[in-house]
Structure formats: C-alpha cells, structure tokens
Design a protein around this motif. Sequence first.
Motif, mmCIF file in Angstrom:
data_model
loop_
_atom_site.group_PDB
_atom_site.id
_atom_site.type_symbol
_atom_site.label_atom_id
_atom_site.label_comp_id
_atom_site.label_asym_id
_atom_site.label_seq_id
_atom_site.Cartn_x
_atom_site.Cartn_y
_atom_site.Cartn_z
ATOM 1 N N GLU A 1 38.276 -45.667 19.767
ATOM 2 C CA GLU A 1 39.642 -45.392 19.308
ATOM 3 C C GLU A 1 39.935 -43.894 19.385
ATOM 4 O OE1 GLU A 1 42.529 -45.814 15.346
ATOM 5 O OE2 GLU A 1 40.453 -46.536 15.265
ATOM 6 N N ALA A 2 38.955 -43.079 19.015
ATOM 7 C CA ALA A 2 39.137 -41.627 19.067
ATOM 8 C C ALA A 2 39.377 -41.157 20.499
ATOM 9 C CB ALA A 2 37.914 -40.928 18.485
ATOM 10 N N THR B 1 42.989 -39.034 24.742
ATOM 11 C CA THR B 1 43.458 -39.039 26.131
ATOM 12 C C THR B 1 44.911 -39.476 26.274
ATOM 13 O OG1 THR B 1 42.526 -41.267 26.418
ATOM 14 C CG2 THR B 1 41.158 -39.416 27.095
ATOM 15 N N SER B 2 45.429 -40.227 25.315
ATOM 16 C CA SER B 2 46.780 -40.783 25.466
ATOM 17 C C SER B 2 47.868 -39.935 24.820
ATOM 18 C CB SER B 2 46.837 -42.195 24.871
ATOM 19 O OG SER B 2 46.654 -42.158 23.462
ATOM 20 N N ARG B 3 47.520 -39.046 23.906
ATOM 21 C CA ARG B 3 48.564 -38.348 23.150
ATOM 22 C C ARG B 3 49.214 -37.209 23.925
ATOM 23 N NH1 ARG B 3 45.552 -36.141 17.953
ATOM 24 N NH2 ARG B 3 47.571 -35.219 17.518
ATOM 25 N N GLY B 4 48.576 -36.720 25.002
ATOM 26 C CA GLY B 4 49.203 -35.690 25.821
ATOM 27 C C GLY B 4 48.919 -34.263 25.376
ATOM 28 N N TYR B 5 48.293 -34.088 24.242
ATOM 29 C CA TYR B 5 47.906 -32.749 23.776
ATOM 30 C C TYR B 5 46.667 -32.895 22.894
ATOM 31 C CZ TYR B 5 50.153 -34.213 19.429
ATOM 32 O OH TYR B 5 50.493 -34.889 18.293
ATOM 33 N N LEU B 6 45.930 -31.805 22.765
ATOM 34 C CA LEU B 6 44.688 -31.844 21.997
ATOM 35 C C LEU B 6 44.939 -31.474 20.542
ATOM 36 C CD1 LEU B 6 42.176 -30.127 24.456
ATOM 37 C CD2 LEU B 6 42.324 -32.552 23.889
ATOM 38 N N PRO B 7 44.197 -32.085 19.621
ATOM 39 C CA PRO B 7 44.279 -31.644 18.220
ATOM 40 C C PRO B 7 43.640 -30.267 18.077
ATOM 41 C CG PRO B 7 42.524 -33.259 18.483
ATOM 42 C CD PRO B 7 43.238 -33.193 19.798
#
Length: 203
Positions: free
Chosen positions: A32-33, A38-44
């Motif tokens: 899930e992580a 990979t899907s959110r488009g930006y890194l935390p």
Amino acid sequence: FSVDDNPVNQMVVENILKPLGYVVTIAMDGPEALEKITSRGYLPDLMLLDLMMPGMSGIEVAQNLRETYHTTELPIIMVSAKSQEETVVEGLKAGCNDYVCKPFNRHELLARIETQIQLKDLWNQKIDSMKSQLLLKKMLPDNIISRLKEGDQCIAQQHDAVTILFSDVVSYTSMTASISTERLITLLNQMFSAFDSLCDDFE
C-alpha cells in the motif's frame, strides 16, 4: 508518511504530529505504501517505516524505494521494537536515513523528524543554488558573476572599442510559422553558439 500495520502505532504517530501541523498519510503495509508513493505524483517530506510487517518487511520496502528515490529525495526513518545493533545496521544498509525504537519517545521522534527535514531542505537549497549558478554561467561571463558574488551592484563596463554585428536571418518570419517552437529555439541556440565560438576564436 507513516507505514505501520498496527493501528495503535498509527494513532500514536498522528497524535504526536498532527497537533504540530504535520499532515500524516498512513499506509497499513508495504505494498500500500509503494502504491501511494508512486501514484500521488509527488513525494512526502519524510517516511516513518515499520520494520516488521506481514508480507513485505520494512527492509524490503526501503530497498524498493531506494531503487528509485535517493536518500535526499525521500528521507526514511525506520521504526521498530527491535533495538539490536545488527537490526539497526540492516535498516541503515537498506537505505534508511535513521532508526527509532518503539515505544516512541515523543521528543526523540520529533527531533529526528525535524533533523531529516532540515537536511532535506538544505540539500534542496544546494541544488537550487547549483541550478542558479549554471543559469548565470549561460547568461553572464565569469568575471561578472564573480563581481556579483562579491556584492558589486554595478556590473557595467567601459570599452574603448567595440564591434557590433547586425545579422539578418533570411526568411525568419516564414520559417517561424512552419516549424515547432522547440525546433526554432534549437536553431537560434545553434546560431548564437556559433557566433560565440567565432568571437572566442578571433577575440
């Protein structure tokens, strides 16, 4: 970003971080992580990663992430109830930036998070500075850049003799209407580079 299969641990992390203004995204396991990253488009800004999770361990998640993201792009703090030296070393070798033991000491966790975020910000500032330096080098001579760095506000120079070249690009207007912007910029860049090279050759 908090990755832990234990809902209680996730609640503890949220209770520590949210009152301080942090936005906490959670994932309950490794797959899930990875999917969310990979899907959110930006890194935390940072990831808290549990070591012992079913199916895919924190070590495997870290190794997977490090194949794509450098430690300065995505800081990872591994969290685990295991505090043996070999376990800590294993986590660091997998690409984690730091290691925190459970149960959390609130002040220690916050200090480690803030340190990693500060290091990331410093690295980003350095990269931005390098990009700015490269951009300046493309536009200004080295001696002018040096004077700007030294605080010289006036970079105007006097020359006793100069040569000015006026050059017409034949059929420029019709050419610009028939080629792409990218192609046009490439052609202009080639022309200016050729003039620069000739100027260097003949001083």
